[in-house]
Design a protein around this motif. Sequence first.
Motif, PDB file in Angstrom:
ATOM      1  N   GLN A  97      83.347  19.030  70.941  1.00  0.00           N
ATOM      2  CA  GLN A  97      82.003  18.930  71.445  1.00  0.00           C
ATOM      3  C   GLN A  97      81.813  17.646  72.111  1.00  0.00           C
ATOM      4  O   GLN A  97      80.322  17.336  72.106  1.00  0.00           O
ATOM      5  N   GLU A  99      81.907  17.134  75.257  1.00  0.00           N
ATOM      6  CA  GLU A  99      80.773  17.414  76.387  1.00  0.00           C
ATOM      7  C   GLU A  99      79.314  17.252  76.123  1.00  0.00           C
ATOM      8  O   GLU A  99      78.638  16.651  76.902  1.00  0.00           O
ATOM      9  N   GLN A 100      78.999  17.636  74.890  1.00  0.00           N
ATOM     10  CA  GLN A 100      77.601  17.647  74.413  1.00  0.00           C
ATOM     11  C   GLN A 100      77.176  16.197  73.648  1.00  0.00           C
ATOM     12  O   GLN A 100      76.076  16.065  73.306  1.00  0.00           O
ATOM     13  N   SER A 101      78.164  15.251  73.407  1.00  0.00           N
ATOM     14  CA  SER A 101      78.079  14.359  72.707  1.00  0.00           C
ATOM     15  C   SER A 101      77.571  12.902  73.596  1.00  0.00           C
ATOM     16  O   SER A 101      78.039  12.959  74.717  1.00  0.00           O
ATOM     17  N   HIS A 110      79.445  10.397  77.944  1.00  0.00           N
ATOM     18  CA  HIS A 110      80.229  11.155  76.979  1.00  0.00           C
ATOM     19  C   HIS A 110      81.307  10.161  76.288  1.00  0.00           C
ATOM     20  O   HIS A 110      82.129   9.260  76.952  1.00  0.00           O
ATOM     21  N   ASN A 187      68.972  17.704  67.052  1.00  0.00           N
ATOM     22  CA  ASN A 187      68.159  18.494  67.401  1.00  0.00           C
ATOM     23  C   ASN A 187      66.966  19.029  66.653  1.00  0.00           C
ATOM     24  O   ASN A 187      66.889  20.177  66.202  1.00  0.00           O
ATOM     25  N   ILE A 260      67.330  23.131  73.850  1.00  0.00           N
ATOM     26  CA  ILE A 260      68.703  22.668  74.351  1.00  0.00           C
ATOM     27  C   ILE A 260      69.416  23.542  74.952  1.00  0.00           C
ATOM     28  O   ILE A 260      70.794  23.584  74.878  1.00  0.00           O
ATOM     29  N   SER A 263      70.943  29.262  72.303  1.00  0.00           N
ATOM     30  CA  SER A 263      71.784  28.798  70.998  1.00  0.00           C
ATOM     31  C   SER A 263      71.685  29.792  69.832  1.00  0.00           C
ATOM     32  O   SER A 263      70.419  30.361  69.808  1.00  0.00           O
TER      33      SER A 263
END
Length: 444
Positions: A97, A99-101, A110, A187, A260, A263
């Motif tokens: 993950q 890319e999302q961090s 990133h 989140n 977000i 999901s």
Amino acid sequence: MDKIVSLSRRRGFVFPSSEIYGGLGSTYDYGHYGVLLKNNIRSLWFEAMVQERDDIVALDSAIILNPKVWEASGHVSGFTDPLIDCRTCKLRFRADQLEQSHCGRKPSKHPGEWKECDLTEARQFNLMFQTQVGALEDESSTAYLRPETAQGIFINFKNVLQLARRKPPFGIAQIGKSFRNEITPGNFLFRVREFEQMEMEYFVPPAEAERWYRYWIDERFNWYVKYGVRESQLRKREHSAEERSHYSSGTTDIEYLYPIGWSELEGVANRGDFDLKQHTEHSGTKLEFVGDDGERYTPYVIEPAVSIERIFVAMLVDAYDEEVVADRDRTVLRLHPAIAPVKAAILPLIPRNGDMVEKARGLYDELRKRHIVEYDDGGQIGRRYRRQDEIGTPFAFTIDDHTLDDDTVTVRDRDSLAQERLPIGAVRAWLEEALERPWRTPKA
Ligand code: GAP
């Protein structure tokens, strides 16, 4: 999400846990309205999954089970996420993950994108929390906090089959805390390390598995719509073969459009006979169904699984609304009345007026026998309405001058702001009828 977090805090739904000690990342405590909201979600799930059905029974298994359970289930060897450390900023990331961090440095990039980033190779990290049972701290005393409630159900399959005299198709439902040492929680409540799962394992003849799998996807989807979640914000997404868990031969996520992005809210999986076969092999106890005519087989399992936390966030996001009424901003939680923490507020217009207070307290005492209602005499009436709007209270009964003359009260509707007058003696029946009415959100 920031608005939801701020309202939750401001109105006492959710607090960061251990706050006076600086908190503990992504751990939360629930205040009064949070508890009431969770109670409603829990009991409406239980009502749909157990109370209203003949084919599902309840279970409450232990959180700490014999560690062999987790060897058999595959969790000891396989319940892992790939983890990467950054030697420079000392942060940890999920390798799948990145890319999302976000790297710890500013401006946000990133991991790996700054030239100073020094990332380790990915290594597998088991998400189960370990603990020790008893006074000795050696390998034989190692145990785990359960990462899912499902295994407690599988290991009780034989008990229920015999004692509850069930035959497939039948289900076992369980609600309880699960624990996962998530590498990147966050989140708000969406991904936390301690959460309350609501899972149901539905045991079926293998030939019927596909039909029941589709049935439970629809049942669970419709449950959200019934309780007011907008259909436009929900979708079903079937996993590809590569994405599925080791035990699954079919998984569909019911996804919600969280702030977000789309999901997973709830997962529905066809677990086949994986779990009952694994526990049969590891425990030596045959977990199979034997019919009166000698027919025997290992049932397949269809599993809808969700956490209260994911529903909590989805419902708050879906309900949150802002509007301008008579030149004033209004924030309102348009929750389904069955989900709303408080069903009605009882408000004496002038809190110093003893007669009004007496009438209001009398009504409050009558309604609180059956419902969670709130007596509110703090501040101007407009402020009291706004407070109730923000916690999602669908109805407010105001006791005013007219009440003292003719024993009528004003009822105010949270969504339309319409007001009507009712005899005070009819309020209880009116409220009961109003809470039973089908409800749809006025939100677009
Ligand atoms: N028994 C199957 C199982 O546990 P899962 O997809 O790992 O499957 C089921 O989890 C549900 O539990 C998810 O759909 C989600 O609603 C919830 N869940 C999982 N991990 C969570 C977490 N860290 N925080 C909050 N909820 C979580």
